[in-house]
Scaffold this active site. Structure first.
Site, PDB file in Angstrom:
ATOM      1  N   ASP A   1      -6.966  -6.053   4.018  1.00 61.06           N
ATOM      2  CA  ASP A   1      -5.894  -6.850   3.463  1.00 61.06           C
ATOM      3  C   ASP A   1      -6.002  -8.437   3.536  1.00 61.06           C
ATOM      4  O   ASP A   1      -5.106  -9.047   3.172  1.00 61.06           O
ATOM      5  CB  ASP A   1      -4.541  -6.183   3.873  1.00 61.06           C
ATOM      6  CG  ASP A   1      -4.554  -4.715   3.381  1.00 61.06           C
ATOM      7  OD1 ASP A   1      -4.854  -4.273   2.430  1.00 61.06           O
ATOM      8  OD2 ASP A   1      -4.283  -4.035   4.270  1.00 61.06           O
TER       9      ASP A   1
ATOM     10  N   ASP B   1       0.643  -1.176   0.111  1.00 58.19           N
ATOM     11  CA  ASP B   1      -0.074   0.100   0.040  1.00 58.19           C
ATOM     12  C   ASP B   1       0.930   1.077  -0.066  1.00 58.19           C
ATOM     13  O   ASP B   1       2.051   1.105   0.041  1.00 58.19           O
ATOM     14  CB  ASP B   1      -0.911  -0.184   1.131  1.00 58.19           C
ATOM     15  CG  ASP B   1      -2.159   0.990   1.021  1.00 58.19           C
ATOM     16  OD1 ASP B   1      -1.935   1.597   0.259  1.00 58.19           O
ATOM     17  OD2 ASP B   1      -2.843   0.928   2.130  1.00 58.19           O
TER      18      ASP B   1
ATOM     19  N   ASP C   1      -2.036  -4.483   6.413  1.00 57.69           N
ATOM     20  CA  ASP C   1      -2.280  -4.345   7.923  1.00 57.69           C
ATOM     21  C   ASP C   1      -3.577  -4.163   8.507  1.00 57.69           C
ATOM     22  O   ASP C   1      -3.947  -3.968   9.386  1.00 57.69           O
ATOM     23  CB  ASP C   1      -1.240  -3.064   8.451  1.00 57.69           C
ATOM     24  CG  ASP C   1      -1.586  -1.917   7.613  1.00 57.69           C
ATOM     25  OD1 ASP C   1      -2.733  -1.807   7.061  1.00 57.69           O
ATOM     26  OD2 ASP C   1      -1.218  -0.821   8.021  1.00 57.69           O
TER      27      ASP C   1
ATOM     28  N   ASN D   1      26.747 -42.158  -8.334  1.00 60.61           N
ATOM     29  CA  ASN D   1      27.246 -43.520  -7.526  1.00 60.61           C
ATOM     30  C   ASN D   1      26.062 -44.540  -7.910  1.00 60.61           C
ATOM     31  O   ASN D   1      26.682 -45.846  -7.916  1.00 60.61           O
ATOM     32  CB  ASN D   1      27.027 -43.128  -5.988  1.00 60.61           C
ATOM     33  CG  ASN D   1      28.310 -42.473  -5.695  1.00 60.61           C
ATOM     34  OD1 ASN D   1      29.276 -42.246  -6.171  1.00 60.61           O
ATOM     35  ND2 ASN D   1      28.075 -41.610  -4.294  1.00 60.61           N
TER      36      ASN D   1
END
Length: 834
Positions: free
Chosen positions: A583, A332, A579, A647
């Site tokens: 959101d 924001d 926050d 291997n």
């Protein structure tokens, strides 16, 4: 819900709540508290330790290791089974303990919505009501509250009376400017958070006063409804997707290897069931057993370092890798790029020229409005005016003042002027002030166009007008004014934002600004910080594509979540910083959600990472820590997968060419244990600068190409060693000595693995340090074990023997050639990387 309880007229609402303007009695409040419960947000349950450990088993590699451990136990390969199951347990405990520490840190951050509230209550029905302070936890529906500037709205309320009331509700809607609220009669429209008669828990009173009735508390508030949204996250973050992609490819190889070994030995050598332990050991040899432990250790160390040095709490350990992979960060504007505080930009006269006199009159109005209107503190614009103009109150004597009214959209102050005269100072919105000035229609349009031009440039505009009145005039009549000019304001930039944005750009992170503010305001802030806003998009335009826009304005909560989802669908790894309640959807839609410690509770709990402050610098540190951990994990995967693949290929070839098993199951296990122990050093390595410059993404295809190429090169070195052992020393009969062959190949394997650790890592030595790093020390230790274990008593117990001195010479030549080939292949691989 509050919107249902507050429907209808004020009288209907009070009747429904069985309350009135005089409030509740103490007895009624106590009874309702017993019925409705305390006014607190519901707490999320944290998983128990067994549940956390069981959740860690959902990782595909951990699950396969568990299955291999069970299979090893079934074929009586107890040593392999014990080691594998121990690795699984260590991985689960490390991950569970890291997430448990994060939950404890989050519990320490819980904040009360408010401490106390002013409530009108009576001792009984015959007593007059009087205001008293009560804990917000004791509020009940029907309580009558009094609200003033700076008060936090402690519950969902319906306004009964309001005077000049504006509230900050950024936590709910993302709007940085205060919103007007009125005690209107009638139903509250759609019941959204911007409806005037309703104020919701989590809002803050900016200006004015109000009396309101509580319509919902606790679980019934809008904030609690957002808090109860399911915590299920999106379909895995970048870390989960990349590791799972690599894991499933290796799992297919592992599941295919034992049947191939069994069938080949049965068909060519007549060895069937007796080779089952060897087949399981080969499958285990292909498995990067330490992957869960290395991953968890790297992430846990990075998370602990962030918490200790920068106050950043990583709640979900894989989110730290997701941070390292972030290439788009959505933020924001207010509180991130700018402070929630305006500053004066210019003072203009009616012709648009700079005029400090306009600023002085605006500050005089602000000073005496503050002194005479009984406001507890200036609003943001008043503070900016007084800070820019300096002390102005001593020049004039204040007479009267009317504070800013959101309906009239201006404030008025009256000061003493010349003897027998008063000066009326009016400040407010350009339209409202110009309308009260004595100007011609054409001049009025010009002044409004001047104000609109400043607004389009991303500035907030305050118009100033004055009038000279006789001292005996009644009241501050705001008409017949003389237009003085405009004062423009810009948002104060966050002090660390510009440097943080440059740092993010250097790390290959694109910042996108998703804001509810005016497009011009957001674009101006970006330009001032050195961030090119490009073509500013308006989210309110239906169907408007995001494209390459840096700024998207007028965003609703749904718009933010939609944009984040679109970016992820386009192949980006997206971080989102938020926050407020508005959101939450975007926090959950992003690959990694970030929230500051001061965020509302539901936003903090929806986030994967909690920051000490809403600061881009902290995010930069977190991204670096994520890339640090991811670089070490990538080094481990490159080294162990290429070495293990080489291997395994060599073992399969030797198993078909030799008359005996190329290595006993116990020797395979011992080799794996030595290599695994040495690779723990990768969790303490320091990645090179190249690993920190770009997003750290584990791409399965790229890894498979790397592993295939370097694994085949390793297999060639192993097969060359076979040839040396078989023909260069004592002729073809040398292979008949199984102990010598096993010992020589054991030594050669550990030496090549030590060489691979040094040459294929991405780490670097600590600057200024002359001591070797952890990986170099581990590689040296691994080489020493390869040389010293076969002639030791433990080597004899494992079926190995001491080698003649001549057996070290020619394999050393093979190792030297392998080192040259490995260096050349690494240089070619790096040149081909973008």
């Amino acid at each position: 819900m509050a919107s249902e309880a507050a429907g209808g007229t004020t009288l209907e609402v009070l009747r429904r709540l069985e309350s009135g303007p005089r409030g509740l009695t103490g007895t009624e409040a106590a009874a309702r508290l017993s019925t409705h419960g305390e006014n607190t947000l519901p707490e999320r349950r944290t998983p128990s330790w067994p549940r956390r450990c069981a959740y860690a088993l959902r990782d595909p590699f951990t699950a396969v290791l568990l299955c291999l451990g069970v299979v090893s136990a079934a074929v009586a390969s107890w040593g392999t089974a014990v080691v594998i199951l121990a690795l699984v347990a260590v991985s689960c405990v490390l991950r569970a303990s890291g997430e448990h520490r994060a939950d404890r840190s989050m519990a320490a951050l819980r904040e009360l919505v408010a401490g106390t509230a002013t409530v009108v209550r009576r001792d009984d029905t015959r007593e007059p009501p009087w205001p008293r302070e009560v804990p917000v936890t004791e509020l009940v529906p029907g309580d009558v509250l009094r609200l003033g500037p700076g008060d936090l709205v402690p519950a969902d309320v319906r306004l009964l009376r309001a005077r000049g009331l504006t509230v900050h509700q950024a936590a709910l809607t993302g709007e940085s400017a205060p919103v007007v609220k009125r005690a209107a009669e009638g139903p509250p429209g759609s019941g959204g958070p911007d409806d005037s008669p309703l104020c919701f828990q989590g809002s803050t009173v900016a200006t004015g006063t109000a009396t309101a009735v509580v319509v919902a508390t606790g679980d019934g508030t809008r904030l609690a409804a957002a808090h109860r949204q399911p915590a299920a996250r999106r379909d895995g973050g970048a870390f989960d997707r990349s590791v799972h992609g690599i894991s499933w490819v290796l799992i297919r190889f592992m599941l295919l290897t034992p049947p191939l070994v069994l069938m080949a030995n049965a068909a060519l050598r007549g060895r069937g069931p007796e080779t089952l332990p060897f087949a399981v050991a080969v499958a285990v040899g292909l498995t990067p057993e330490m992957l869960p432990v290395i991953v968890t250790t790297c992430l846990a160390r990075g998370a602990a370092l962030l918490a200790r040095t920068h106050g950043v709490i990583v709640k979900r350990l894989p989110a730290l890798h997701d941070l390292g992979a972030v290439d788009v960060l959505c933020v924001d504007k207010t509180g991130t790029l700018t402070q929630d505080r305006p500053v004066v930009e210019r003072a203009l006269d009616p012709a648009g020229r700079d005029d400090p006199e306009v600023l002085r009159w605006a500050a005089v109005g602000a000073w005496w409005t503050l002194q005479l209107a009984e406001l507890p503190a200036p609003d943001a614009l008043d503070e900016a005016l007084l800070e820019a103009a300096g002390p102005v109150g001593e020049e004039y004597d204040g007479v009267d003042a009317v504070p800013f009214d959101p309906v009239r959209r201006f404030s008025t102050a009256v000061v003493r002027g010349s003897p027998g005269r008063h000066t009326v100072v009016v400040t407010g919105a350009a339209e409202a002030v110009v309308e009260r000035c004595t100007t011609e229609p054409g001049e009025r349009d010009r002044l409004l166009a001047l104000a609109a031009g400043e607004a389009d440039a991303g500035l907030r505009v305050l118009a100033v007008a004055t009038a000279d009145r006789p001292a005996g005039a009644r009241g501050p009549d705001p008409r017949g004014l003389t237009f003085r000019g405009l004062v423009t304001f810009r948002d104060a930039l966050a002090p660390t934002a510009a440097e943080a944005l440059r740092g993010l750009a250097d790390r290959g992170v694109t910042v996108k600004v998703l804001t509810g503010d005016h497009p011009a305001t957001a674009a101006r802030a970006c330009r001032e910080l050195g961030l090119d806003p490009g073509e500013v998009r308006n989210a309110a335009q239906p169907g408007h594509p995001l494209g390459d826009a840096t700024v998207v304005a007028r965003c609703t909560p749904e718009d933010k979540a939609r944009i984040v989802a679109a970016l992820r669908a386009a192949g980006h790894t997206v971080g989102f910083l938020g926050d407020g309640v508005n959101d939450v959807a975007a926090l959950r839609a992003a690959d990694v959600g970030l929230a500051p410690r001061s965020a509302v509770g539901v936003a903090r709990e929806s986030a994967d990472v909690v920051l000490a402050e809403k600061d881009l610098t902290a995010i930069g540190h977190a991204i670096t820590a994520g890339r640090h951990a991811s670089g070490n994990i990538a080094s481990y995967l490159r080294v162990t997968l290429s070495s293990n693949l080489g291997n395994v290929v060599a073992m399969l070839a030797a198993g078909l060419l030799l008359p005996f098993l190329p290595m006993l199951p116990a020797q395979v296990l011992a080799q794996n244990l030595c290599f695994d122990a040495a690779q723990l050093a990768f969790a303490h390595d320091r990645p090179g600068a190249a690993a920190l410059r770009g997003p750290a993404v584990l791409r399965p295809r790229s890894f498979l190409r790397f592993v295939t190429g370097f694994g085949l090169l390793n297999a060639v070195a192993d097969l060359a060693t076979f040839a040396v052992l078989a023909f260069a020393l004592d002729g073809p009969d040398a292979v008949d000595d199984e102990a010598v062959f096993h010992s020589a190949w054991f030594t050669e394997n550990l030496l090549t693995q030590a060489m691979v650790m040094l040459l294929l890592r991405t780490g670097r030595r600590v600057e200024g340090s002359r001591t070797p790093g952890p990986v170099a020390l581990a590689a040296a230790g691994l080489a020493a074990v390869g040389l010293l274990l076969p002639p030791s008593p433990l080597g004899a117990a494992l079926g190995m023997t001491a080698l003649p001195a001549a057996f070290y010479l020619l394999p050393a030549v093979v190792l030297g050639l392998y080192a040259l080939a490995l260096t050349a292949a690494r240089a070619r691989y790096r040149r081909r990387q973008p």
